[in-house]
Design a protein around this motif. Structure first.
Motif, PDB file in Angstrom:
ATOM      1  N   LEU A   1      19.489 -29.695 -26.934  1.00 52.59           N
ATOM      2  CA  LEU A   1      18.457 -30.381 -28.792  1.00 52.59           C
ATOM      3  C   LEU A   1      17.608 -31.381 -27.698  1.00 52.59           C
ATOM      4  O   LEU A   1      17.666 -31.577 -27.234  1.00 52.59           O
ATOM      5  CB  LEU A   1      19.844 -30.882 -28.788  1.00 52.59           C
TER       6      LEU A   1
ATOM      7  N   TRP B   1      17.989 -27.032 -30.832  1.00 61.20           N
ATOM      8  CA  TRP B   1      18.310 -27.027 -31.959  1.00 61.20           C
ATOM      9  C   TRP B   1      18.038 -28.846 -32.046  1.00 61.20           C
ATOM     10  O   TRP B   1      17.030 -29.241 -31.060  1.00 61.20           O
ATOM     11  CB  TRP B   1      20.221 -27.799 -32.071  1.00 61.20           C
TER      12      TRP B   1
ATOM     13  N   ASN C   1      29.511 -24.384 -36.243  1.00 64.13           N
ATOM     14  CA  ASN C   1      29.944 -23.062 -35.720  1.00 64.13           C
ATOM     15  C   ASN C   1      31.459 -23.331 -35.571  1.00 64.13           C
ATOM     16  O   ASN C   1      32.010 -22.137 -36.129  1.00 64.13           O
ATOM     17  CB  ASN C   1      30.178 -23.872 -34.497  1.00 64.13           C
TER      18      ASN C   1
ATOM     19  N   LYS D   1      37.552 -28.902 -20.202  1.00 62.07           N
ATOM     20  CA  LYS D   1      37.182 -28.366 -18.766  1.00 62.07           C
ATOM     21  C   LYS D   1      36.416 -29.113 -17.972  1.00 62.07           C
ATOM     22  O   LYS D   1      36.656 -29.731 -17.740  1.00 62.07           O
ATOM     23  CB  LYS D   1      35.383 -27.393 -19.674  1.00 62.07           C
TER      24      LYS D   1
ATOM     25  N   ARG E   1      29.710 -35.123 -21.028  1.00 61.29           N
ATOM     26  CA  ARG E   1      29.294 -33.517 -22.086  1.00 61.29           C
ATOM     27  C   ARG E   1      28.058 -33.400 -22.235  1.00 61.29           C
ATOM     28  O   ARG E   1      27.024 -32.551 -21.602  1.00 61.29           O
ATOM     29  CB  ARG E   1      30.566 -33.609 -22.449  1.00 61.29           C
ATOM     30  N   TYR E   2      27.900 -34.528 -22.404  1.00 61.48           N
ATOM     31  CA  TYR E   2      25.993 -34.426 -21.899  1.00 61.48           C
ATOM     32  C   TYR E   2      25.534 -34.557 -21.513  1.00 61.48           C
ATOM     33  O   TYR E   2      25.278 -35.627 -21.116  1.00 61.48           O
ATOM     34  CB  TYR E   2      25.880 -34.610 -24.003  1.00 61.48           C
TER      35      TYR E   2
ATOM     36  N   SER F   1      27.575 -30.647 -38.179  1.00 59.55           N
ATOM     37  CA  SER F   1      26.279 -30.544 -37.489  1.00 59.55           C
ATOM     38  C   SER F   1      26.916 -29.167 -36.867  1.00 59.55           C
ATOM     39  O   SER F   1      27.326 -28.708 -36.928  1.00 59.55           O
ATOM     40  CB  SER F   1      27.153 -31.998 -36.816  1.00 59.55           C
TER      41      SER F   1
ATOM     42  N   ILE G   1      25.933 -37.032 -31.906  1.00 57.86           N
ATOM     43  CA  ILE G   1      25.754 -35.629 -31.534  1.00 57.86           C
ATOM     44  C   ILE G   1      26.171 -35.016 -32.798  1.00 57.86           C
ATOM     45  O   ILE G   1      25.636 -33.831 -33.876  1.00 57.86           O
ATOM     46  CB  ILE G   1      26.716 -35.183 -31.081  1.00 57.86           C
ATOM     47  N   ASP G   2      27.680 -35.995 -33.920  1.00 55.48           N
ATOM     48  CA  ASP G   2      28.131 -34.520 -34.805  1.00 55.48           C
ATOM     49  C   ASP G   2      27.503 -35.031 -36.378  1.00 55.48           C
ATOM     50  O   ASP G   2      27.199 -34.050 -36.401  1.00 55.48           O
ATOM     51  CB  ASP G   2      29.394 -35.878 -34.913  1.00 55.48           C
TER      52      ASP G   2
ATOM     53  N   ASN H   1      36.839 -33.507 -21.024  1.00 57.12           N
ATOM     54  CA  ASN H   1      38.633 -32.053 -22.138  1.00 57.12           C
ATOM     55  C   ASN H   1      38.908 -31.516 -21.146  1.00 57.12           C
ATOM     56  O   ASN H   1      39.622 -32.014 -20.693  1.00 57.12           O
ATOM     57  CB  ASN H   1      37.224 -32.286 -23.419  1.00 57.12           C
TER      58      ASN H   1
ATOM     59  N   PHE I   1      29.301 -27.665 -21.955  1.00 54.79           N
ATOM     60  CA  PHE I   1      29.882 -26.908 -22.168  1.00 54.79           C
ATOM     61  C   PHE I   1      29.375 -25.508 -22.287  1.00 54.79           C
ATOM     62  O   PHE I   1      29.931 -24.526 -22.406  1.00 54.79           O
ATOM     63  CB  PHE I   1      31.211 -27.156 -23.468  1.00 54.79           C
TER      64      PHE I   1
ATOM     65  N   ASP J   1      23.906 -35.407 -35.938  1.00 53.20           N
ATOM     66  CA  ASP J   1      22.738 -34.478 -35.448  1.00 53.20           C
ATOM     67  C   ASP J   1      21.258 -35.239 -36.141  1.00 53.20           C
ATOM     68  O   ASP J   1      21.125 -35.400 -36.136  1.00 53.20           O
ATOM     69  CB  ASP J   1      21.712 -33.215 -36.575  1.00 53.20           C
TER      70      ASP J   1
ATOM     71  N   LEU K   1      25.899 -18.317 -29.224  1.00 58.35           N
ATOM     72  CA  LEU K   1      27.247 -19.611 -28.503  1.00 58.35           C
ATOM     73  C   LEU K   1      28.350 -19.189 -28.059  1.00 58.35           C
ATOM     74  O   LEU K   1      28.992 -19.469 -26.880  1.00 58.35           O
ATOM     75  CB  LEU K   1      27.129 -19.950 -29.427  1.00 58.35           C
TER      76      LEU K   1
ATOM     77  N   LEU L   1      22.095 -18.507 -39.170  1.00 59.01           N
ATOM     78  CA  LEU L   1      22.933 -18.483 -38.678  1.00 59.01           C
ATOM     79  C   LEU L   1      24.162 -18.667 -37.817  1.00 59.01           C
ATOM     80  O   LEU L   1      25.049 -18.775 -36.693  1.00 59.01           O
ATOM     81  CB  LEU L   1      23.807 -19.250 -39.726  1.00 59.01           C
TER      82      LEU L   1
ATOM     83  N   VAL M   1      26.352 -18.416 -33.710  1.00 62.77           N
ATOM     84  CA  VAL M   1      26.958 -19.225 -33.114  1.00 62.77           C
ATOM     85  C   VAL M   1      27.446 -17.512 -32.238  1.00 62.77           C
ATOM     86  O   VAL M   1      28.011 -17.972 -31.195  1.00 62.77           O
ATOM     87  CB  VAL M   1      27.508 -18.868 -34.837  1.00 62.77           C
TER      88      VAL M   1
END
Lengths: 468, 188
Positions: free
Chosen positions: A378, A63, B137, A305, A357-358, B132, A418-419, A303, A373, A421, A24, A17, A21
């Motif tokens: 996934l 993922w 993260n 970016k 974004r995706y 998620s 997405i949130d 957003n 981003f 999964d 990323l 885990l 992170v």
């Protein structure tokens, strides 16, 4: 620390885990020879030498979004009888059924005499004479909403034309709807049209499109709905000594905020480049100059970016995420090609852009969802090529709608949350004699299917949302 | 240098191992340590102690994830140092993060008794795996690395209020997770 053992336990979490992170997070590599725009969160253009950080995307990290296949098939309720009407309203729109499918999807079934559609959160209804009325759904009723017509002669860059719109204000939101086609011919034989739209910071933009079908040239100004005043705020901004309006290619505008915009401009579509425009400072700078990427041929704002696309030979492209508040550029796709339906690729990475974004990408026969981003891939269990090609992302950039059409109806709908999964996939049937002709996001949380009965002229809207 | 080559150097008792670790991971370790101690000298001291600890640990341990192994050591040493140091406590990002999560948990969950450590670690891992990707993260950045809310919001492209709200909701979720497993139940 009162909960010492909790903090110790967090400190001993699974190594994997932690590594995920770390991966990323961006790795840094400095390039100190860039002309740069100083951009904090409040963006101010200052030409100065600055450092930029380049990173490689974390795309190798995979993922999984797991499939939640709904066992029950949705059967759209019949509409023959008015007995099943739930709402009692004088409006010609009614909610005739509701359903909850395996506690995953909440569905509302609406029907209307004549053509019904939506604008923002409101419903529109056209009567036999073509007159359009607006309704809000409030407390199980459809309440009429006042609308005002705007007809005006407008002038921009020396070109005069007409606008014919309806202005609706509902709960503080301004909505604009075009009443009729007001396109006209220019002296040089090109077609042109003026449009009105509400920008994402609630300004009203009056946009002049030349040859709107070609999508090559659009120039906008601020329009005051009350006075009809047009403020040409782009006037006086030049690139290489040529004013913006004089470029043959001027398109793909985007609003970064704080008076900063993006646009693609050039002498030809092939040679056009993306620029950052500072309205207040009357300045422009190319993304190539900012980032050192040789040919940024288009850009979009997602957003906070900016996504940059660099065209490379053989119809391929590289794609980057430019985080202007962190001074970082992350490469997301390298030597990729557009994923076009029914076209075979050459084993390159193929990208189906969502506009948000995706995206879906396909590589070596495997389909992934990619976070623009970070480059994170996934794997979506149960996704097929047909479903992936239908992707529509919501305005919050956290849910993706996929669907498959049959002859007259939509046979499957799926939402990738997405949130959570999760990929919720549902089969459906509509045995009524209707034709379902469109599916879209109605707002960030509701999917809308539009349908019509060609014999009775009735129209239908089915609204789906994920249960809380 | 690849992590497995660095580990080989440790196994061969080559002092180059420390140099390579420093080259590759000094920033990462310093960042964690500084987030906790909010003092450059203390952070530097902890990072050097991290290398020393790794030097002593590797002949008996062979980490699969070297970066995570280092991070855990840096974090652990820095938290220990913070407990003995009072001067820099006020500005420590770690203390802010700790207060933030403990405020959510303290009234609802009794973790003051020393419970089976392995069980608690398993619960934390399970909880994190259920989140998620973005939320996981955010949680790990905040409560393992002790990054600031601003850093996290910049990294993920979220507003600060969104990050705060996610942390608050996930803190409550963790609270329920712990309660469901019997923490906070005095008869346990």
């Amino acid at each position: 620390m009162k909960l010492d053992n909790l903090w110790e336990a967090i400190g001993k979490m699974d190594d994997k885990l932690i590594v995920d992170v770390i991966e990323l997070k961006n790795k840094e590599k400095n390039n100190t020879n860039q002309w740069w725009i100083g951009v904090a969160v409040a963006i101010v253009i200052v030409f100065s030498t600055f450092s930029i950080t380049y990173t490689v995307s974390a795309e190798f990290r995979e993922w999984v979004i797991s499939l939640f296949q709904i066992k029950e098939t949705e059967v759209v309720p019949k509409t023959e009888s008015d007995n099943n009407k739930i709402t009692e309203s004088i409006a010609p729109i009614s909610l005739y059924a509701v359903d909850s499918i395996e506690d995953v999807f909440e569905v509302q079934y609406l029907k209307s005499t004549n053509y019904m559609s939506t604008i923002g959160s409101l419903f529109t209804h056209s009567d036999d004479s073509g007159s359009i009325k607006y309704y809000a759904a409030e407390n199980s009723e459809f309440i009429p909403v006042e609308a005002e017509e705007i007809k005006d002669k407008v002038k921009l860059t020396g070109i005069t034309g007409e606008i014919d719109f309806t202005r609706i204000k509902y709960r503080g939101n301004l909505l604009l709807r075009e009443n009729r086609d007001t396109s006209f011919m220019l002296d040089d034989g090109n077609e042109a049209i003026f449009g009105l739209e509400v920008s994402n910071n609630n300004e009203v933009w009056l946009t002049l499109y030349k040859n709107p079908q070609s999508d090559k040239w659009e120039y906008w100004a601020i329009y005051d709905l009350d006075t009809g005043e047009v403020s040409d705020i782009l006037q006086g901004i030049s690139v290489n000594g040529i004013e913006l309006k004089n470029y043959p290619v001027l398109r793909q505008w985007g609003n970064v905020g704080n008076g900063i915009y993006i646009v693609t401009l050039g002498q030809t579509v092939e040679r056009a480049e993306a620029y950052l425009i500072d309205i207040n400072g009357k300045r422009a700078v190319s993304f190539s100059e900012l980032t050192g990427i040789p040919h940024v041929s288009s850009a979009k704002v997602v957003n906070d970016k900016i996504m940059l696309l660099e065209s490379i030979p053989n119809d391929k492209f590289n794609y980057y995420c430019y985080d202007y508040s962190m001074n970082t550029v992350t490469e997301i796709y390298n030597s990729a090609e557009y994923w076009i339906s029914e076209e075979e690729g050459d084993n390159s990475l193929r990208v189906r852009f969502s506009g948000g974004r995706y995206d879906f990408v396909e590589e070596k026969g495997i389909i992934y969802l990619v976070d623009e981003f970070t480059g994170t891939r996934l794997t979506v269990e149960g996704i097929t090529e047909d479903l992936a090609e239908s992707l529509l992302i919501n305005s919050d950039n956290n849910k993706i709608l996929v669907s498959s059409f049959g002859d007259k109806t939509i046979e499957q709908i799926g939402i990738i949350d997405i949130d959570a999964d999760r990929f919720y996939l549902m089969k459906r049937e509509n045995n009524d004699s209707v034709t379902e002709f469109s599916i879209s996001w109605n707002d960030a949380n509701h999917i809308m299917i539009e349908a019509e009965n060609n014999v009775s002229n009735e129209s239908y809207i089915y609204l789906y949302s994920l249960a809380e | 240098m690849e992590d497995n080559k660095i580990i080989e150097l440790y196994w061969n008792r080559s002092e180059q191992a420390i140099m390579e670790t420093k080259n590759k991971y000094e920033r990462l370790c310093t960042k964690i340590s500084f987030n906790i101690l909010h003092n450059n000298e203390d952070a530097e001291e902890c990072v050097n102690e991290t290398y020393f600890t790794v030097w002593n640990a590797i002949p008996t341990a062979r980490p699969v994830y070297f970066s995570a192994f280092l991070c855990k050591i840096s974090r652990n040493l820095s938290l220990k140092k913070m407990n003995y140091s009072h001067a820099q406590k006020r500005n420590s990002e770690a203390l802010k993060a700790i207060d933030e999560l403990e405020n959510v948990l303290i009234h609802n969950v009794n973790l003051t008794m020393k419970l089976e450590e392995e069980e608690l670690i398993d619960t934390i891992n399970e909880f994190l795996n259920d989140l998620s990707i973005d939320k996981r993260n955010i949680f790990i950045r905040r409560y393992f690395f002790f990054d600031t809310i601003t850093e996290i919001s910049n990294l993920l492209g979220y507003s600060k209020s969104k990050v705060k709200s996610i942390l608050s909701r996930d803190g409550k979720k963790l609270c329920n997770y712990l309660k469901e497993r019997g923490y906070g139940n005095e008869t346990r």
